[in-house]
Design a protein around this motif. Structure first.
Motif, PDB file in Angstrom:
ATOM      1  N   GLY A  83       0.828  -1.199   0.000  1.00  0.00           N
ATOM      2  CA  GLY A  83       0.000   0.000   0.000  1.00  0.00           C
ATOM      3  C   GLY A  83       0.861   1.247   0.000  1.00  0.00           C
TER       4      GLY A  83
ATOM      5  N   THR B  76       1.383   6.407  -3.982  1.00  0.00           N
ATOM      6  CA  THR B  76       0.216   5.550  -4.113  1.00  0.00           C
ATOM      7  C   THR B  76       0.070   5.161  -5.581  1.00  0.00           C
TER       8      THR B  76
ATOM      9  N   SER C 155      -2.047   0.133 -10.675  1.00  0.00           N
ATOM     10  CA  SER C 155      -2.536  -1.120 -10.085  1.00  0.00           C
ATOM     11  C   SER C 155      -2.668  -2.198 -11.151  1.00  0.00           C
TER      12      SER C 155
END
Length: 176
Positions: free
Chosen positions: A49, A95, A101
């Motif tokens: 994360g 992030t 992702s």
């Protein structure tokens, strides 16, 4: 007559295997829009994360300036966002974006594919023995299992909401 295998330097064998693995990964990672080093960054962020640039650099055992430059490029490519701490502009949290992702999952699939091919080439007992030997070599060289890394104290401060991301192209010598 074949040369005695014990007379060949192991270092050359490790280097050759490393190069072969990187060559095997090049195409699937390129399809995901990343290269080997970026794959490691994406995987770390997917696994752990959000984290600071310093924590990322420490976990990947790379220099913090290297991590800063790499993550700035990855931000420009739309793979991640860099959040500057409002109280300390030197502290930058990373992030993944949705694109990052997706790329991280593609990296993992490529790694799993090659891992499967490697595992299929060895009987289970030999594979386990090889893993133990390689882990021993890694540990003896000063490495550690990156999955065992724990978040630093600064990463545990969940009370602060992330500030707006740094705009792509913004450069500051205080970042990272």
């Amino acid at each position: 007559m074949r040369p005695d295998p014990s007379s060949k330097p192991l270092l050359h064998l490790f280097l050759h295997i490393g190069r072969l693995l990187e060559e095997r990964l090049r195409e699937p990672l390129a399809d995901a829009g990343v290269h080997h080093g970026q794959g490691r960054v994406l995987d770390a962020l997917l696994h752990r994360g959000p984290m600071t640039v310093g924590a990322l650099a420490g976990g990947l055992r790379i220099a913090q300036p290297t991590a800063t430059v790499m993550t700035q490029r990855m931000q420009s490519a739309g793979l991640l966002e860099r959040w500057v701490d409002a109280r300390d502009a030197r502290r930058v949290t990373l992030t993944l974006t949705p694109r990052g992702s997706a790329a991280a999952r593609a990296v993992r699939r490529a790694w799993q594919q090659i891992e499967g091919e490697l595992c299929d080439s060895l009987p289970v007992a030999e594979r386990m023995r090889l893993r133990l030997l390689l882990e021993g070599l890694r540990d003896g060289l000063g490495g550690a299992d990156p999955r065992l890394a724990t978040p630093s104290e600064e990463d545990r401060d969940e009370t602060r909401p992330p500030p707006p991301p740094i705009q792509p192209g913004r450069r500051s010598s205080t970042l990272g």
